[in-house]
Design a protein around this motif. Structure first.
Motif, PDB file in Angstrom:
ATOM      1  N   ILE A 111     -57.275 -54.443   4.672  1.00 55.27           N
ATOM      2  CA  ILE A 111     -56.434 -54.496   3.258  1.00 55.27           C
ATOM      3  C   ILE A 111     -55.834 -55.702   3.552  1.00 55.27           C
ATOM      4  O   ILE A 111     -55.142 -56.204   4.516  1.00 55.27           O
ATOM      5  N   ASP A 112     -55.690 -56.671   2.514  1.00 58.12           N
ATOM      6  CA  ASP A 112     -54.851 -57.779   2.269  1.00 58.12           C
ATOM      7  C   ASP A 112     -53.897 -57.661   1.291  1.00 58.12           C
ATOM      8  O   ASP A 112     -54.061 -57.353   0.321  1.00 58.12           O
ATOM      9  N   GLU A 113     -52.854 -58.178   1.624  1.00 59.71           N
ATOM     10  CA  GLU A 113     -51.388 -58.174   0.823  1.00 59.71           C
ATOM     11  C   GLU A 113     -51.292 -59.833   0.348  1.00 59.71           C
ATOM     12  O   GLU A 113     -51.224 -60.649   1.171  1.00 59.71           O
ATOM     13  N   LEU A 114     -51.305 -59.965  -0.672  1.00 65.03           N
ATOM     14  CA  LEU A 114     -50.938 -61.305  -1.311  1.00 65.03           C
ATOM     15  C   LEU A 114     -50.160 -61.539  -2.449  1.00 65.03           C
ATOM     16  O   LEU A 114     -49.724 -60.489  -3.155  1.00 65.03           O
ATOM     17  N   VAL A 115     -49.801 -62.512  -2.849  1.00 61.70           N
ATOM     18  CA  VAL A 115     -49.078 -62.914  -4.235  1.00 61.70           C
ATOM     19  C   VAL A 115     -49.984 -63.906  -4.985  1.00 61.70           C
ATOM     20  O   VAL A 115     -50.334 -64.654  -4.470  1.00 61.70           O
ATOM     21  N   VAL A 116     -50.362 -63.346  -6.314  1.00 60.56           N
ATOM     22  CA  VAL A 116     -51.214 -63.989  -7.093  1.00 60.56           C
ATOM     23  C   VAL A 116     -50.428 -64.197  -8.349  1.00 60.56           C
ATOM     24  O   VAL A 116     -49.946 -63.481  -9.079  1.00 60.56           O
ATOM     25  N   GLY A 117     -50.064 -65.546  -8.594  1.00 66.76           N
ATOM     26  CA  GLY A 117     -49.246 -65.873  -9.570  1.00 66.76           C
ATOM     27  C   GLY A 117     -47.724 -65.240  -9.473  1.00 66.76           C
ATOM     28  O   GLY A 117     -47.206 -65.708  -8.491  1.00 66.76           O
ATOM     29  N   ASP A 118     -47.517 -64.658 -10.459  1.00 69.36           N
ATOM     30  CA  ASP A 118     -46.082 -63.886 -10.475  1.00 69.36           C
ATOM     31  C   ASP A 118     -46.357 -62.448 -10.090  1.00 69.36           C
ATOM     32  O   ASP A 118     -45.590 -61.508 -10.469  1.00 69.36           O
ATOM     33  N   ARG A 119     -47.440 -62.020  -9.400  1.00 67.67           N
ATOM     34  CA  ARG A 119     -47.595 -60.512  -9.042  1.00 67.67           C
ATOM     35  C   ARG A 119     -48.103 -60.193  -7.683  1.00 67.67           C
ATOM     36  O   ARG A 119     -48.655 -61.080  -7.262  1.00 67.67           O
ATOM     37  N   PRO A 120     -47.493 -59.101  -7.198  1.00 67.63           N
ATOM     38  CA  PRO A 120     -47.983 -58.805  -5.858  1.00 67.63           C
ATOM     39  C   PRO A 120     -49.378 -58.324  -6.124  1.00 67.63           C
ATOM     40  O   PRO A 120     -49.696 -57.588  -7.132  1.00 67.63           O
ATOM     41  N   GLN A 121     -50.320 -58.051  -5.053  1.00 67.09           N
ATOM     42  CA  GLN A 121     -51.564 -57.861  -5.251  1.00 67.09           C
ATOM     43  C   GLN A 121     -51.950 -57.326  -3.806  1.00 67.09           C
ATOM     44  O   GLN A 121     -51.612 -57.789  -2.725  1.00 67.09           O
ATOM     45  N   VAL A 122     -52.871 -56.298  -3.936  1.00 67.89           N
ATOM     46  CA  VAL A 122     -53.368 -55.652  -2.574  1.00 67.89           C
ATOM     47  C   VAL A 122     -54.794 -55.424  -2.890  1.00 67.89           C
ATOM     48  O   VAL A 122     -55.274 -55.035  -3.693  1.00 67.89           O
ATOM     49  N   GLU A 123     -55.749 -56.241  -1.947  1.00 67.73           N
ATOM     50  CA  GLU A 123     -57.237 -56.046  -2.023  1.00 67.73           C
ATOM     51  C   GLU A 123     -57.772 -55.224  -0.959  1.00 67.73           C
ATOM     52  O   GLU A 123     -57.395 -55.267   0.166  1.00 67.73           O
ATOM     53  N   VAL A 124     -58.471 -54.140  -1.212  1.00 74.49           N
ATOM     54  CA  VAL A 124     -59.240 -53.449  -0.050  1.00 74.49           C
ATOM     55  C   VAL A 124     -60.657 -53.572  -0.313  1.00 74.49           C
ATOM     56  O   VAL A 124     -61.260 -53.473  -1.306  1.00 74.49           O
ATOM     57  N   VAL A 125     -61.143 -53.930   1.071  1.00 72.28           N
ATOM     58  CA  VAL A 125     -62.482 -54.267   1.152  1.00 72.28           C
ATOM     59  C   VAL A 125     -63.334 -53.347   2.258  1.00 72.28           C
ATOM     60  O   VAL A 125     -62.558 -53.103   3.348  1.00 72.28           O
TER      61      VAL A 125
END
Length: 164
Positions: free
Chosen positions: A40-54
């Motif tokens: 699980i990666d936590e990030l901020v992309v532009g003006d949105r929080p984002q979570v990516e699961v791989v």
């Protein structure tokens, strides 16, 4: 005296990252419960929080046409709201599904533009999620001679493309 946050105030990058961390913790707990492994990666992309699961074997978390992924995103947004009291525009992605779906929808949008320009008639697309509709609107808005709008109510909301 309690401070109030106006809706039009911009959320700081730190606050957005905090939201992604809350969502990541929630999703990690869910993965533990259903005995699935994923990074699980936590990030901020532009003006949105984002979570990516791989990871492997996460297809069930995506579901048909991303329906389960959309539900997981909404549950994660609720977890953020419960923890912070703030509404979130969190975006959750699993295994790069959203990028692949965006590419596919761009193709659908381009073919629809061609059809509308050739026939001069509006075309109604199949019902889509908000994410999918935005992907289509982005392509349409970047194309001369056509315009788009969403019509209907969830879960049957769809994009209509017509000559401009």
């Amino acid at each position: 005296m309690a401070s109030t946050v106006r809706e039009d105030e911009v959320t700081s990058e730190d606050e957005l990252f905090d939201q992604s961390e809350v969502a990541a913790d929630y999703i990690e707990g869910l993965l533990d419960i259903i005995d699935l492994d994923g990074d699980i990666d936590e990030l901020v992309v532009g003006d949105r929080p984002q979570v990516e699961v791989v990871g492997d074997g996460l297809g069930d978390l995506i579901g048909p046409k991303g329906a389960t992924l959309e539900a997981l995103q909404e549950l994660s947004r609720l977890a953020i709201y419960r923890k912070t009291g703030e509404h979130s525009r969190l975006m959750v992605d699993i295994g790069g599904f959203r990028a692949k779906r965006r590419d596919k929808l761009s193709g659908v949008a381009r073919r629809t533009v061609e059809k509308v320009l050739d026939t001069g008639r509006p075309v109604k697309l199949e019902p889509m999620s908000a994410f999918e509709r935005k992907a289509v609107h982005d392509v349409i808005n970047a194309t001369d001679g056509v315009e788009s709008e969403s019509e209907g109510a969830e879960p049957r909301r769809r994009v209509v493309v017509r000559p401009a």
